[in-house]
Design a protein around this motif. Structure first.
Motif, PDB file in Angstrom:
ATOM      1  N   ALA A   1      54.041  32.277  56.853  1.00  0.00           N
ATOM      2  CA  ALA A   1      54.199  33.721  56.658  1.00  0.00           C
ATOM      3  C   ALA A   1      53.914  34.139  55.219  1.00  0.00           C
ATOM      4  O   ALA A   1      53.285  35.175  54.968  1.00  0.00           O
ATOM      5  CB  ALA A   1      55.615  34.144  57.047  1.00  0.00           C
ATOM      6  N   SER A   2      54.365  33.357  54.264  1.00  0.00           N
ATOM      7  CA  SER A   2      54.244  33.753  52.860  1.00  0.00           C
ATOM      8  C   SER A   2      52.799  33.778  52.383  1.00  0.00           C
ATOM      9  O   SER A   2      52.484  34.458  51.404  1.00  0.00           O
ATOM     10  CB  SER A   2      55.071  32.816  51.978  1.00  0.00           C
ATOM     11  N   THR A   3      51.905  33.048  53.062  1.00  0.00           N
ATOM     12  CA  THR A   3      50.480  33.128  52.716  1.00  0.00           C
ATOM     13  C   THR A   3      49.970  34.543  52.943  1.00  0.00           C
ATOM     14  O   THR A   3      49.286  35.118  52.094  1.00  0.00           O
ATOM     15  CB  THR A   3      49.660  32.140  53.562  1.00  0.00           C
ATOM     16  N   TYR A   4      50.311  35.114  54.085  1.00  0.00           N
ATOM     17  CA  TYR A   4      49.857  36.470  54.412  1.00  0.00           C
ATOM     18  C   TYR A   4      50.536  37.505  53.506  1.00  0.00           C
ATOM     19  O   TYR A   4      49.917  38.510  53.131  1.00  0.00           O
ATOM     20  CB  TYR A   4      50.126  36.780  55.887  1.00  0.00           C
ATOM     21  N   ALA A   5      51.798  37.236  53.138  1.00  0.00           N
ATOM     22  CA  ALA A   5      52.478  38.132  52.209  1.00  0.00           C
ATOM     23  C   ALA A   5      51.782  38.121  50.851  1.00  0.00           C
ATOM     24  O   ALA A   5      51.599  39.170  50.222  1.00  0.00           O
ATOM     25  CB  ALA A   5      53.939  37.717  52.061  1.00  0.00           C
ATOM     26  N   GLY A   6      51.375  36.942  50.391  1.00  0.00           N
ATOM     27  CA  GLY A   6      50.643  36.845  49.135  1.00  0.00           C
ATOM     28  C   GLY A   6      49.303  37.551  49.197  1.00  0.00           C
ATOM     29  O   GLY A   6      48.914  38.261  48.256  1.00  0.00           O
ATOM     30  N   LEU A   7      48.591  37.371  50.297  1.00  0.00           N
ATOM     31  CA  LEU A   7      47.306  38.066  50.477  1.00  0.00           C
ATOM     32  C   LEU A   7      47.511  39.579  50.499  1.00  0.00           C
ATOM     33  O   LEU A   7      46.674  40.332  49.994  1.00  0.00           O
ATOM     34  CB  LEU A   7      46.633  37.590  51.766  1.00  0.00           C
ATOM     35  N   SER A   8      48.631  40.016  51.069  1.00  0.00           N
ATOM     36  CA  SER A   8      48.939  41.447  51.081  1.00  0.00           C
ATOM     37  C   SER A   8      49.120  41.975  49.669  1.00  0.00           C
ATOM     38  O   SER A   8      48.622  43.062  49.329  1.00  0.00           O
ATOM     39  CB  SER A   8      50.210  41.692  51.905  1.00  0.00           C
ATOM     40  N   LEU A   9      49.798  41.213  48.832  1.00  0.00           N
ATOM     41  CA  LEU A   9      50.018  41.650  47.448  1.00  0.00           C
ATOM     42  C   LEU A   9      48.702  41.722  46.672  1.00  0.00           C
ATOM     43  O   LEU A   9      48.496  42.639  45.867  1.00  0.00           O
ATOM     44  CB  LEU A   9      50.989  40.695  46.748  1.00  0.00           C
ATOM     45  N   ILE A  10      47.798  40.765  46.921  1.00  0.00           N
ATOM     46  CA  ILE A  10      46.490  40.802  46.252  1.00  0.00           C
ATOM     47  C   ILE A  10      45.710  42.037  46.705  1.00  0.00           C
ATOM     48  O   ILE A  10      45.119  42.764  45.887  1.00  0.00           O
ATOM     49  CB  ILE A  10      45.691  39.523  46.555  1.00  0.00           C
ATOM     50  N   ALA A  11      45.709  42.300  48.008  1.00  0.00           N
ATOM     51  CA  ALA A  11      45.004  43.479  48.523  1.00  0.00           C
ATOM     52  C   ALA A  11      45.591  44.758  47.944  1.00  0.00           C
ATOM     53  O   ALA A  11      44.863  45.693  47.579  1.00  0.00           O
ATOM     54  CB  ALA A  11      45.068  43.500  50.052  1.00  0.00           C
ATOM     55  N   ARG A  12      46.912  44.805  47.821  1.00  0.00           N
ATOM     56  CA  ARG A  12      47.584  45.981  47.250  1.00  0.00           C
ATOM     57  C   ARG A  12      47.148  46.196  45.809  1.00  0.00           C
ATOM     58  O   ARG A  12      46.864  47.327  45.394  1.00  0.00           O
ATOM     59  CB  ARG A  12      49.096  45.785  47.336  1.00  0.00           C
ATOM     60  N   ARG A  13      47.080  45.130  45.032  1.00  0.00           N
ATOM     61  CA  ARG A  13      46.660  45.264  43.638  1.00  0.00           C
ATOM     62  C   ARG A  13      45.198  45.687  43.526  1.00  0.00           C
ATOM     63  O   ARG A  13      44.801  46.284  42.531  1.00  0.00           O
ATOM     64  CB  ARG A  13      46.871  43.939  42.898  1.00  0.00           C
ATOM     65  N   ASN A  14      44.411  45.380  44.564  1.00  0.00           N
ATOM     66  CA  ASN A  14      43.008  45.803  44.584  1.00  0.00           C
ATOM     67  C   ASN A  14      42.829  47.167  45.245  1.00  0.00           C
ATOM     68  O   ASN A  14      41.697  47.589  45.504  1.00  0.00           O
ATOM     69  CB  ASN A  14      42.155  44.758  45.312  1.00  0.00           C
ATOM     70  N   PHE A  15      43.930  47.858  45.521  1.00  0.00           N
ATOM     71  CA  PHE A  15      43.946  49.192  46.127  1.00  0.00           C
ATOM     72  C   PHE A  15      43.367  49.200  47.541  1.00  0.00           C
ATOM     73  O   PHE A  15      42.950  50.245  48.045  1.00  0.00           O
ATOM     74  CB  PHE A  15      43.207  50.227  45.258  1.00  0.00           C
ATOM     75  N   ASP A  16      43.354  48.038  48.197  1.00  0.00           N
ATOM     76  CA  ASP A  16      42.958  47.941  49.596  1.00  0.00           C
ATOM     77  C   ASP A  16      44.239  48.007  50.422  1.00  0.00           C
ATOM     78  O   ASP A  16      44.764  46.996  50.892  1.00  0.00           O
ATOM     79  CB  ASP A  16      42.208  46.620  49.844  1.00  0.00           C
ATOM     80  N   PHE A  17      44.740  49.220  50.590  1.00  0.00           N
ATOM     81  CA  PHE A  17      46.055  49.375  51.205  1.00  0.00           C
ATOM     82  C   PHE A  17      46.028  49.112  52.709  1.00  0.00           C
ATOM     83  O   PHE A  17      47.013  48.649  53.279  1.00  0.00           O
ATOM     84  CB  PHE A  17      46.609  50.763  50.892  1.00  0.00           C
ATOM     85  N   THR A  18      44.896  49.384  53.348  1.00  0.00           N
ATOM     86  CA  THR A  18      44.762  49.049  54.775  1.00  0.00           C
ATOM     87  C   THR A  18      44.823  47.546  54.966  1.00  0.00           C
ATOM     88  O   THR A  18      45.550  47.035  55.830  1.00  0.00           O
ATOM     89  CB  THR A  18      43.441  49.598  55.335  1.00  0.00           C
ATOM     90  N   GLY A  19      44.061  46.814  54.143  1.00  0.00           N
ATOM     91  CA  GLY A  19      44.087  45.357  54.216  1.00  0.00           C
ATOM     92  C   GLY A  19      45.464  44.807  53.896  1.00  0.00           C
ATOM     93  O   GLY A  19      45.945  43.862  54.545  1.00  0.00           O
ATOM     94  N   ALA A  20      46.123  45.411  52.913  1.00  0.00           N
ATOM     95  CA  ALA A  20      47.464  44.965  52.534  1.00  0.00           C
ATOM     96  C   ALA A  20      48.422  45.090  53.710  1.00  0.00           C
ATOM     97  O   ALA A  20      49.229  44.185  53.975  1.00  0.00           O
ATOM     98  CB  ALA A  20      47.974  45.779  51.350  1.00  0.00           C
ATOM     99  N   ASP A  21      48.324  46.197  54.434  1.00  0.00           N
ATOM    100  CA  ASP A  21      49.208  46.406  55.575  1.00  0.00           C
ATOM    101  C   ASP A  21      48.900  45.426  56.705  1.00  0.00           C
ATOM    102  O   ASP A  21      49.807  44.901  57.360  1.00  0.00           O
ATOM    103  CB  ASP A  21      49.096  47.850  56.075  1.00  0.00           C
ATOM    104  N   GLN A  22      47.616  45.142  56.926  1.00  0.00           N
ATOM    105  CA  GLN A  22      47.240  44.204  57.985  1.00  0.00           C
ATOM    106  C   GLN A  22      47.777  42.801  57.702  1.00  0.00           C
ATOM    107  O   GLN A  22      48.330  42.141  58.584  1.00  0.00           O
ATOM    108  CB  GLN A  22      45.722  44.186  58.146  1.00  0.00           C
ATOM    109  N   TYR A  23      47.593  42.337  56.482  1.00  0.00           N
ATOM    110  CA  TYR A  23      48.148  41.030  56.115  1.00  0.00           C
ATOM    111  C   TYR A  23      49.669  41.027  56.255  1.00  0.00           C
ATOM    112  O   TYR A  23      50.272  40.055  56.722  1.00  0.00           O
ATOM    113  CB  TYR A  23      47.784  40.685  54.665  1.00  0.00           C
ATOM    114  N   LEU A  24      50.290  42.127  55.858  1.00  0.00           N
ATOM    115  CA  LEU A  24      51.745  42.203  55.875  1.00  0.00           C
ATOM    116  C   LEU A  24      52.291  42.128  57.296  1.00  0.00           C
ATOM    117  O   LEU A  24      53.297  41.452  57.554  1.00  0.00           O
ATOM    118  CB  LEU A  24      52.197  43.492  55.206  1.00  0.00           C
TER     119      LEU A  24
END
Length: 323
Positions: free
Chosen positions: A86-109
């Motif tokens: 689970a934490s892999t996807y949470a980490g990917l969500s944080l990277i997407a969030r920092r890149n302003f890819d909020f849709t991607g961040a939500d999908q990973y989350l």
């Protein structure tokens, strides 16, 4: 396949080291994890933790592009080796969030939350993403879930503090930051935000003292510029802001904007927010509802920035606290 005992020992050592939230400790953790992966390149949790280390190193001045690319690659290795962490996807969500890819961040989350199995970290990330969207009540609820699952996590209590601070609950925020600091005195963001809460409460000397405990230079100088301004010491405030700008402008545009906004220098604050956008500064993920920017929100330049970030509809839904 079984994990090599030597690799596992190095992995555990790295986990212990990252309990101390400092630049040197994270550099040591990076080396330990690389040694573990040389022994056992198929060890998925080590790749996950290496991704976390690279991601956090952005806080300690590692170049943004480098830190995010290395973190993304490490997380992808972890996901390839074990798609159920689970934490892999949470980490990917944080990277997407920092890149302003909020849709991607939500999908990973959403994937992380499906796999969470009692871990608080995905709920911490969900709380952070809810803050990005200005949904502070939901953010508090998620952060409280994280602290109940990981009651000894300094990061979880600090995260709850951010959500309470943005919602205007200063007493609750102060309590959460103090709990975070009691669990890890090195958590510099907790000292920084506790300082902001104390300044907002009018406890100016206490706020200054909290800012002086911040170990990361660019956060400490931001806090000192704020605290000395609140105390009426223009010279020391100017000196801190000048040093911050001279030494950290490449990676701390958002913090420089915060300092200017706190001092009532709205044009300068907006200029630095646009510089933050150009440099993909992850601080912009906590723009909406940020108390220091309340006076900017009626400015068309601020609203244009929010639109560029893809957050205009959330901004329009947000009820800002009265100043």
């Amino acid at each position: 396949t079984e994990t090599s005992p030597d690799a596992y020992a190095l992995f555990l050592q790295s986990r212990h080291v990252t309990n101390r939230y400092t630049k040197d400790d994270y550099a040591q953790a990076e080396q330990l994890l690389k040694e573990a992966l040389e022994i056992d390149p198929g060890f998925a949790p080590a790749w996950l933790n290496l991704g976390d280390v690279y991601r956090v190193q952005e806080d300690f001045g590692r170049p943004v592009d480098e830190a995010r690319e290395l973190a993304f690659a490490a997380y992808q290795n972890a996901r390839r080796l074990d798609p159920n962490l689970a934490s892999t996807y949470a980490g990917l969500s944080l990277i997407a969030r920092r890149n302003f890819d909020f849709t991607g961040a939500d999908q990973y989350l959403q994937q992380a939350l499906k796999l969470s199995e009692g871990s608080g970290f995905p709920f911490n990330v969900a709380a952070s993403l809810s803050r990005t969207f200005g949904r502070f009540d939901k953010s508090i609820e998620l952060a409280q879930t994280a602290t109940s699952l990981d009651p000894a996590s300094s990061a979880a209590h600090s995260n709850l503090g951010y959500s309470l601070y943005y919602s205007g609950n200063l007493n609750g925020a102060a309590s959460s930051f103090r709990k975070s600091i009691s669990l890890d005195p090195n958590r510099f963001r907790a000292h920084f935000y506790l300082g902001r809460v104390l300044l907002a409460q009018g406890a100016l000397q206490e706020g200054l003292a909290s800012m002086q405990k911040v170990t990361a230079d660019y956060f400490r100088l931001t806090g000192l510029a704020m605290a000395y301004h609140a105390l009426g010491d223009t010279q020391k405030s100017d000196q801190a802001l000048m040093e911050l700008t001279e030494n950290s402008s490449e990676f701390a545009a958002f913090q420089i904007a915060e300092a200017h906004a706190f001092r009532g220098e709205n044009d300068a604050a907006l200029a630095w927010l646009y510089r933050a956008l150009e440099s993909m500064d992850g601080g912009l993920a906590v723009l909406l509802g940020n108390p220091v920017f309340t006076e900017l929100t009626s400015d068309v330049r601020y609203q244009a920035l929010v639109e560029k970030l893809g957050l205009l509809s959330y901004f329009q839904d947000l009820r800002l606290p009265s100043s």
